[in-house]
Design an enzyme around this catalytic site. Structure first.
Site, PDB file in Angstrom:
ATOM      1  N   LYS A  11       0.825  -1.218   0.000  1.00  0.00           N
ATOM      2  CA  LYS A  11       0.000   0.000   0.000  1.00  0.00           C
ATOM      3  C   LYS A  11       0.846   1.249   0.000  1.00  0.00           C
ATOM      4  O   LYS A  11       2.041   1.231   0.335  1.00  0.00           O
ATOM      5  CB  LYS A  11      -0.930   0.015   1.215  1.00  0.00           C
ATOM      6  CG  LYS A  11      -0.236  -0.073   2.587  1.00  0.00           C
ATOM      7  CD  LYS A  11       0.337   1.219   3.143  1.00  0.00           C
ATOM      8  CE  LYS A  11       1.154   1.001   4.390  1.00  0.00           C
ATOM      9  NZ  LYS A  11       1.920   2.162   4.835  1.00  0.00           N
ATOM     10  N   ASP A 145      -1.238  -2.376   9.870  1.00  0.00           N
ATOM     11  CA  ASP A 145      -1.548  -2.348   8.439  1.00  0.00           C
ATOM     12  C   ASP A 145      -2.115  -3.680   7.921  1.00  0.00           C
ATOM     13  O   ASP A 145      -2.444  -3.787   6.743  1.00  0.00           O
ATOM     14  CB  ASP A 145      -0.283  -2.035   7.625  1.00  0.00           C
ATOM     15  CG  ASP A 145       0.228  -0.627   7.871  1.00  0.00           C
ATOM     16  OD1 ASP A 145      -0.588   0.251   8.212  1.00  0.00           O
ATOM     17  OD2 ASP A 145       1.445  -0.419   7.706  1.00  0.00           O
TER      18      ASP A 145
HETATM   19  O1  C5P Z   1       1.270  -2.041  14.402  1.00  0.00           O
HETATM   20  P1  C5P Z   1       2.676  -2.120  13.916  1.00  0.00           P
HETATM   21  O2  C5P Z   1       3.327  -3.432  14.259  1.00  0.00           O
HETATM   22  O3  C5P Z   1       2.847  -1.737  12.500  1.00  0.00           O
HETATM   23  O4  C5P Z   1       3.438  -1.029  14.744  1.00  0.00           O
HETATM   24  C1  C5P Z   1       4.820  -1.042  14.952  1.00  0.00           C
HETATM   25  C2  C5P Z   1       5.171   0.027  15.952  1.00  0.00           C
HETATM   26  O5  C5P Z   1       4.957   1.322  15.384  1.00  0.00           O
HETATM   27  C3  C5P Z   1       4.343   0.044  17.225  1.00  0.00           C
HETATM   28  O6  C5P Z   1       4.856  -0.833  18.202  1.00  0.00           O
HETATM   29  C4  C5P Z   1       4.437   1.489  17.652  1.00  0.00           C
HETATM   30  O7  C5P Z   1       5.691   1.715  18.265  1.00  0.00           O
HETATM   31  C5  C5P Z   1       4.446   2.229  16.336  1.00  0.00           C
HETATM   32  N1  C5P Z   1       3.087   2.670  15.967  1.00  0.00           N
HETATM   33  C6  C5P Z   1       2.544   3.776  16.602  1.00  0.00           C
HETATM   34  N2  C5P Z   1       1.282   4.197  16.250  1.00  0.00           N
HETATM   35  C7  C5P Z   1       0.578   3.550  15.292  1.00  0.00           C
HETATM   36  C8  C5P Z   1       1.120   2.443  14.619  1.00  0.00           C
HETATM   37  C9  C5P Z   1       2.393   2.022  14.983  1.00  0.00           C
HETATM   38  O8  C5P Z   1       3.172   4.377  17.468  1.00  0.00           O
HETATM   39  N3  C5P Z   1      -0.641   3.991  14.987  1.00  0.00           N
END
Ligand code: C5P
Length: 309
Positions: A11, A145
């Site tokens: 994406k 995502d």
């Molecule tokens: O959800 P995902 O594994 O992609 O997120 C990785 C890291 O990115 C999370 O642990 C967090 O530190 C950060 N994050 C965030 N806010 C979001 C998505 C991700 O702070 N909305």
């Protein structure tokens, strides 16, 4: 041998508005995702024991990055398989093979697409009977995502990005993606966002959807979309990898309708007038050495689908 093959898209965020860190440690988002025709393909093959194994290959443009993909429990596809087993109390094993078509650690949700594809593949392979909403719930536990990769098309994401609603959109959009030599870690980029915000005078506002983006998409107006592209993580990605600026500049030099860091970066997405224009922007970037690799793509496309079984 029982086998299920599923593909799921990467994406680009045409808007990514980021609010201040919440109590859960995550940043509230208002984002508009568009799925593009760069795909991860996961083949799940039934094992006669309870092991999970993982192998990886890639399209030629991404072969250099295959070694950066972990082959253990830290891989999101592996965790997706484990999540399906836990959810349905299963003990079956699986060989997972990932064929990568989405940049690695590039801000285009390649790992999330692996998770989405592995969820669908394992749920089917093991006859779990998972419903669409159960798949969505499992996806949201795996990463912000992952639900979008399952769903595809164009969608507004709020909260962590997992609360999705379809966006009205018309037409096809042509992109060129400028990959960088090194990836960026999503938590590191959010961390840099916080550090820069703490230094700045202005407070970080609540995330907001931009009406100009929604209008451009609903009209199929690529010129207006190009002007309206925004990403609140761009400054943080640039701060960690200043070279990204060369790709942004080269996109503009080559007449891109707009250019933006994709998600948490470092991939730079340029919006083009046509597929031909995307290829010519890519050729310019290659000439001026503004990217490690360039790839043309188009969106929106559908989410995870079973290719064969
Ligand atoms: O959800 P995902 O594994 O992609 O997120 C990785 C890291 O990115 C999370 O642990 C967090 O530190 C950060 N994050 C965030 N806010 C979001 C998505 C991700 O702070 N909305």
């Amino acid at each position: 041998m029982r086998e299920v093959r599923v593909r799921a898209p990467g994406k680009v965020n045409v808007q990514l508005s980021v609010g201040p860190t919440g109590q859960d440690g995550f940043h509230p988002l208002a984002t508009v995702f568009q799925a593009v025709n760069l795909y991860e393909t996961v083949t799940a093959t039934l094992r006669d024991d309870d092991q999970i194994s993982l192998t990886v290959s890639a399209i030629p443009a991404l072969e250099h990055a295959v070694d950066a993909v972990p082959l253990d429990e830290s891989n999101l596809a592996w965790r997706a398989a484990q999540t399906v087993r836990d959810q349905y109390g299963l003990t079956a094993g699986v060989d997972l093979h990932i064929h990568k078509g989405v940049p690695v650690a590039g801000g285009m949700a390649g790992g999330s697409a692996d998770a989405a594809a592995a969820l669908v593949a394992c749920a089917r392979l093991w006859d779990s009977g998972a419903t669409r909403s159960e798949l969505h719930e499992m996806a949201a536990t795996l990463g912000s995502d992952v639900p979008f990769s399952l769903q595809g098309h164009t969608a507004v994401g709020i909260g962590r990005g997992t609360e999705l609603s379809p966006a009205m959109t018309r037409g096809e959009y042509f992109w060129v993606f400028a990959l960088q030599e090194d990836g960026l870690s999503t938590p590191a980029v959010f961390g840099e966002f916080d550090r820069l915000a703490a230094q700045g005078a202005a407070e970080v506002a609540s995330p907001q959807l931009d009406p100009a983006i929604m209008q451009a998409l609903s009209l199929g107006d690529a010129v207006a979309l190009g002007k309206a592209l925004t990403n609140d993580l761009q400054e943080a990605a640039l701060s960690l990898q200043p070279r990204i600026q060369y790709a942004l500049d080269a996109m503009h030099e080559a007449g891109a309708l707009g250019a933006i860091v994709s998600g948490s970066g470092p991939t730079v997405a340029g919006l083009a007038r046509s597929r031909q224009h995307a290829l010519s922007i890519g050729a310019h970037l290659d000439r001026v050495n503004a990217a490690a690799v360039t790839i043309a793509a188009a969106g929106p496309v559908t989410g995870a689908v079973i290719l064969d079984e």
